[in-house]
Design an enzyme around this catalytic site. Structure first.
Site, PDB file in Angstrom:
ATOM      1  N   TYR A 442       0.719  -1.203   0.075  1.00 12.32           N
ATOM      2  CA  TYR A 442      -0.222  -0.102   0.002  1.00 12.32           C
ATOM      3  C   TYR A 442       0.877   1.132  -0.131  1.00 12.32           C
ATOM      4  CZ  TYR A 442      -0.302  -0.168   5.244  1.00 12.32           C
ATOM      5  OH  TYR A 442       0.031  -0.086   6.525  1.00 12.32           O
ATOM      6  N   GLU A 443       0.243   2.279  -0.399  1.00 12.11           N
ATOM      7  CA  GLU A 443       0.811   3.733  -0.682  1.00 12.11           C
ATOM      8  C   GLU A 443       1.871   3.395  -1.470  1.00 12.11           C
ATOM      9  OE1 GLU A 443      -0.505   6.212   0.409  1.00 12.11           O
ATOM     10  OE2 GLU A 443      -1.849   5.144   1.789  1.00 12.11           O
ATOM     11  N   GLY A 444       1.678   2.660  -2.718  1.00 13.39           N
ATOM     12  CA  GLY A 444       2.574   2.598  -3.731  1.00 13.39           C
ATOM     13  C   GLY A 444       3.478   1.439  -3.570  1.00 13.39           C
TER      14      GLY A 444
END
Length: 601
Positions: A442-444
């Site tokens: 998550y978040e890239g």
């Protein structure tokens, strides 16, 4: 065992590695004295250990659940969140004018590390709220700041980030959520967002969703995305809550880890609220600049996710050390009368040193990055601010990508230290492993961080920022080589070789990124790992120099300082030595990565 915040190591890292004194001298940081910083960390550690950490196991076995459009959180979370908000922990780094403490990001990073280590699922709510606050402070109007920021800081409201849609994933050019202007300054928002952390919960009276959407005449692609505030409950200009907005949670995900954190599917504009069809939203900044504004929130979240990696690694390490001291099994390899605690066995020592050294290295890199961010925001010289911002921007994907990949390896090593008991849920070691697994996603994902590091942070400026780091690394190597201490000399030798490998990779990326971008990006994740290892080894080398100076001057706890040198020596001998192999895989390894056709898979 419960969580014990590593405050001594945090303060040492701040003072000796991350230049706390320089940060304290910045305008606006007059209150961040040594006494204040130490007191804040001590109180944060106490709060996290006594209030938040005991709920970590509870959240794993009694996770949040969805009931008829509402999310009910783990028993105990509401009281803990109320205590967290009342104590002011949401506002450590935010401006005093809105109710925050106004302390440096470096101090906030340590406090957030403690919270994440104590209970990763719980801490995700404040993490997203932090990002919403930063986005509003940067791009919001004065009226929006005055309305939302104080209430986000005092815990009455929380914040979320709404990017991902079922068809879009990480490709935000595919966002379809629509926002139609109403002629009165508001918009009506309709669409679906997925994977929304704390998109619904019962911890606060309102939730402030920051939502990416398109206006009817927006251009295609990422250039047509705008950012909107869509509150769960609509308020007036004074914050008095009114009608339930047309946004609701359709379901929550059932996950491998972080089970107490509700990951929601949110529906906007299905005529489920009290405002009629379409969720009421308010534009942040200008239309079609939403991705630019959202990146403020994303970068804040990416740094914080890197801190999550460090936190979960430290928690796994603490648990593994405690178990290794207590577990008695097998005779010592050199011979003994009977079974010994497994911490006596060399391979258990190897595992524990791997866990300890990598955690401390990542912590050092992150705190140094936070220091650069503090300088970039407050230094009176614009040129210094610009250079510090470039350094921070370079390190963010390293902090996010390398620290989280590291955390999986460290948590896995923690399971291994426990042996078969590590595979049994009741010991708790498995939870850290499961929780850590999301951090690289998550978040890239790690690949997204690595592509950013290659393209925007290395190739775009011709490697200028990376080469400035490399020059500083060489200075540290020279200082260590001139020492009379054998450990420091050994660390310096390994840092010299690793820095040379780092330099060669930077040169390769700069030279080949346009000529053969597929070849360069085939090695992007190894490059990120290389950068993390070399920066980590460099900062541990600087810590070892400071520790040696302290021992010589008899200034502090000699045993603690000798442990700092020993930890740096392990990292140099076992981690920095990987740099040459990583260099080879980056510069020459693309042929193997791209060897097969799509059909051959």
């Amino acid at each position: 065992m419960s969580y014990v915040a590593p405050i001594k190591d945090m303060l040492f890292t701040m003072r000796e590695v991350a230049a706390l004194t320089d940060v304290q001298a910045l305008p606006g940081n007059e209150d961040a004295t040594d006494e204040t910083v130490a007191a804040v960390l001590e109180e944060s550690g106490r709060f996290c250990a006594e209030v938040v950490a005991p709920l970590n196991w509870t959240g794993d076995i009694k996770p949040s659940y969805w009931d008829n459009g509402k999310v009910i959180t783990t028993p105990g979370f509401k009281a803990a969140f109320d205590a967290f908000a009342k104590a002011g922990w949401q506002g450590v780094q935010h401006p005093q004018q809105y109710g925050g403490q106004g302390l440096p990001k470096m101090v906030a990073a340590a406090c957030m590390e403690m919270l994440q280590a104590a209970n990763l699922s719980f801490a995700l709510c404040p993490l997203l709220t932090d990002g919403a606050i930063e986005a509003l402070l940067t791009a919001g109007s004065d009226q929006q700041k005055d309305l939302y920021v104080p209430r986000l800081l005092d815990g009455r409201w929380t914040g979320t980030m709404n990017l991902t849609e079922p068809q879009a994933g990480s490709d935000l050019a595919q966002v379809r959520t629509r926002a139609v202007p109403q002629g009165d300054g508001s918009y009506r928002v309709s669409g679906q967002k997925v994977y929304i952390t704390y998109g619904d919960h019962d911890l606060a009276e309102n939730i402030v969703h920051l939502v990416l959407a398109r206006t009817p005449d927006a251009p295609e692609g990422v250039k047509g995305i705008s950012l909107f505030i869509v509150p769960k409950v609509v308020s007036d200009a004074n914050g008095a809550l009114g009608k339930r907005n047309d946004v609701y949670c359709a379901s929550i995900e059932h996950k491998l880890g972080i089970k107490a954190s509700p990951t929601c599917v949110l529906i906007f504009g299905d005529d489920q609220g009290d405002v009629g069809p379409g969720a009421v939203g308010y534009l942040i900044g200008e239309e079609n600049r939403g991705l630019e504004y959202m990146f403020i929130m994303m970068n804040a979240a990416r740094f914080q996710v890197g801190m999550q990696g460090i936190a979960i690694a430290d928690r796994a390490y603490q648990k593994a050390v405690a178990y290794a001291r207590e577990r008695v099994q097998s005779r010592a390899v050199e011979g003994s009368a009977g079974p010994v605690p497994i911490i006596r066995h060399p391979d258990v020592r190897r595992l524990l040193m791997f866990m300890r050294a990598n955690t401390e290295a990542a912590r050092s890199v992150a705190y140094v990055a936070a220091s650069y961010n503090d300088v970039a925001h407050a230094h009176p010289d614009a040129a210094v601010r610009k250079q510090a911002k470039a350094a921070y921007d370079y390190l963010v994907p390293v902090v996010k990508g390398w620290s989280t990949e590291m955390s999986i390896d460290v948590a896995s090593a923690g399971v291994q230290v426990h042996g078969g008991m590590g595979f049994v849920e009741e010991t708790g070691a498995a939870q850290f492993y499961r929780d850590a697994r999301i951090l690289t996603i998550y978040e890239g994902t790690t690949a997204i961080q690595a592509n950013d590091l290659v393209g925007r942070k290395t190739a775009r400026d011709g490697g200028a920022v990376a080469r400035r780091f490399i020059e500083d690394m060489r200075l540290t190597s020279r200082q260590m080589s001139q020492s009379g201490d054998a450990d420091l000399q050994a660390i310096g030798r390994q840092l010299t070789g690793a820095t040379q490998a780092y330099q060669q990779v930077v040169d390769y990326i700069v030279e080949e990124s346009k000529a053969d971008p597929r070849a360069v990006h085939a090695g992007s994740v190894p490059y990120l790992k290389l950068a993390g290892i070399v920066h980590g080894g460099w900062q541990l080398g600087r810590a070892a120099l400071a520790a040696a100076a302290s021992i010589e001057a008899a200034r502090d706890d000699a045993e603690f300082m000798r442990a700092k040198i020993g930890t740096a020596r392990y990292f140099a001998d076992h981690m920095l030595t990987q740099a040459g192999g990583l260099r080879d895989s980056i510069v020459d390894g693309h042929a193997g990565v791209l060897a097969l056709t799509e059909a051959q898979f």
